[in-house]
Design a protein around this motif. Structure first.
Motif, PDB file in Angstrom:
ATOM      1  N   UNK A  37       0.819  -1.208   0.000  1.00 43.96           N
ATOM      2  CA  UNK A  37       0.000   0.000   0.000  1.00 43.96           C
ATOM      3  C   UNK A  37       0.857   1.264   0.000  1.00 43.96           C
ATOM      4  N   UNK A  38       0.369   2.341  -0.633  1.00 49.34           N
ATOM      5  CA  UNK A  38       1.092   3.611  -0.588  1.00 49.34           C
ATOM      6  C   UNK A  38       1.344   4.072   0.842  1.00 49.34           C
ATOM      7  N   UNK A  39       0.400   3.775   1.749  1.00 43.32           N
ATOM      8  CA  UNK A  39       0.568   4.184   3.132  1.00 43.32           C
ATOM      9  C   UNK A  39       1.790   3.549   3.769  1.00 43.32           C
ATOM     10  N   UNK A  40       1.970   2.259   3.519  1.00 45.73           N
ATOM     11  CA  UNK A  40       3.142   1.565   4.069  1.00 45.73           C
ATOM     12  C   UNK A  40       4.424   2.062   3.415  1.00 45.73           C
ATOM     13  N   UNK A  41       4.390   2.208   2.095  1.00 49.83           N
ATOM     14  CA  UNK A  41       5.598   2.598   1.374  1.00 49.83           C
ATOM     15  C   UNK A  41       6.032   4.018   1.693  1.00 49.83           C
ATOM     16  N   UNK A  42       5.062   4.904   1.917  1.00 49.17           N
ATOM     17  CA  UNK A  42       5.397   6.305   2.182  1.00 49.17           C
ATOM     18  C   UNK A  42       6.132   6.483   3.505  1.00 49.17           C
ATOM     19  N   UNK A  88      10.496  -5.008   4.272  1.00 45.90           N
ATOM     20  CA  UNK A  88      10.094  -5.308   5.642  1.00 45.90           C
ATOM     21  C   UNK A  88       8.600  -5.375   5.842  1.00 45.90           C
ATOM     22  N   UNK A  89       7.863  -5.838   4.836  1.00 45.32           N
ATOM     23  CA  UNK A  89       6.401  -5.875   4.925  1.00 45.32           C
ATOM     24  C   UNK A  89       5.890  -7.132   5.624  1.00 45.32           C
ATOM     25  N   UNK A 222       3.504   9.329  -3.858  1.00 46.19           N
ATOM     26  CA  UNK A 222       4.618   8.379  -3.819  1.00 46.19           C
ATOM     27  C   UNK A 222       4.097   6.972  -3.554  1.00 46.19           C
ATOM     28  N   UNK A 223       4.341   6.078  -4.483  1.00 49.40           N
ATOM     29  CA  UNK A 223       3.887   4.698  -4.352  1.00 49.40           C
ATOM     30  C   UNK A 223       4.598   3.852  -5.386  1.00 49.40           C
ATOM     31  N   UNK A 224       4.342   2.560  -5.360  1.00 49.60           N
ATOM     32  CA  UNK A 224       4.932   1.665  -6.347  1.00 49.60           C
ATOM     33  C   UNK A 224       4.511   2.080  -7.747  1.00 49.60           C
ATOM     34  N   UNK A 225       3.268   2.518  -7.925  1.00 47.21           N
ATOM     35  CA  UNK A 225       2.783   2.895  -9.251  1.00 47.21           C
ATOM     36  C   UNK A 225       3.616   4.010  -9.853  1.00 47.21           C
TER      37      UNK A 225
END
Length: 259
Positions: A37-42, A88-89, A222-225
């Motif tokens: 998720x963008x939330x985790x990645x951010x 680290x997910x 900011x995200x994987x996309x």
């Protein structure tokens, strides 16, 4: 709009040209986004995410050629597993298997045709020889059959079969051989200027399609996309061929170029 004459064969890219991912990413379906998720990645350093994605991507394409769906599945399982570990997910084996199954086998939810794709293929079919040139995986064949568009094509060049990616000249040489036409009597529609430059180097007429972003749901934060599709670098990417080849906003506009 610039017109093209003496064209007897048309090569088409798939993603961003004829079809798009509703999730905004061909690599990360709606299911995958529940975990990546963008939330985790951010919350992670941007450079760490970029490095993890690039390392996993390089490992992904190091397996080419890949000739069967059965071979494709473990490659994507390793891809998602590596990303989970590097970022680290902590995704479980069951979660990773579900994400991979969805990526490889789900023909219904992860790719959709643009609204004008079928009508354009119908208009071109019979008047021109049609071919595919695509960086893709074995699961694309059942997908195209499910979408009912494979029937329009006379030939196809897939990266997974040749063990290389556009803009390698091998991709275009293979396509020309299969189509049986001289390069100057063909054109290629793609959304990546680098791919078009590779085709043009062999004499194939380039046409730049600017239908991206592929989906209204494409994240602009900011995200994987953003990392996968170029994010803020997209305008510069388009400008590589700005003003040189004909540009279209959707595939049906190709018909106007051929009048």
């Amino acid at each position: 709009m610039q017109s093209l004459r003496n064209i007897h064969g048309i090569f088409l890219d798939l993603g961003g040209t004829l079809l798009y991912p509703p999730s905004g990413s061909f690599s990360f379906s709606a299911l995958a986004k529940q975990y990546f998720t963008p939330g985790k990645l951010s919350k992670l350093p941007e450079e760490r995410v970029r490095h993890a994605i690039e390392q996993a991507r390089q490992a992904l394409y190091a397996h080419l050629p890949v000739l069967t769906i059965e071979d494709e599945h473990p490659i994507f399982l390793a891809y998602y597993t590596a990303l989970s570990e590097e970022l680290g997910l902590g995704l479980s084996p069951a979660q990773l298997a579900a994400i991979t199954d969805d990526k490889v086998y789900n023909k219904t939810d992860n790719s959709r045709l643009f609204d004008d794709t079928k009508q354009t293929l119908e208009a071109l079919s019979g008047k021109y020889r049609l071919g595919i040139i695509s960086d893709t995986w074995p699961s694309v064949v059942p997908l195209l059959e499910h979408l009912d568009i494979l029937k329009y094509f006379d030939c196809a060049t897939y990266s997974y079969e040749l063990g290389t990616l556009k803009p390698d000249p091998k991709m275009y040489q293979d396509a020309l051989t299969k189509m049986g036409l001289p390069a100057q009597e063909t054109l290629f529609v793609d959304d990546n200027p680098k791919n078009l430059a590779g085709a043009a180097a062999l004499g194939i007429h380039p046409v730049l399609i600017c239908a991206a972003p592929w989906s209204p749901s494409l994240d602009k934060t900011f995200s994987i996309d953003v990392l996968q599709t170029g994010g803020q670098n997209a305008p510069a990417r388009e400008s590589l061929l700005s003003g040189e080849p004909p540009r279209i906003e959707k595939i049906s506009e190709l018909l106007n170029l051929l009048d």
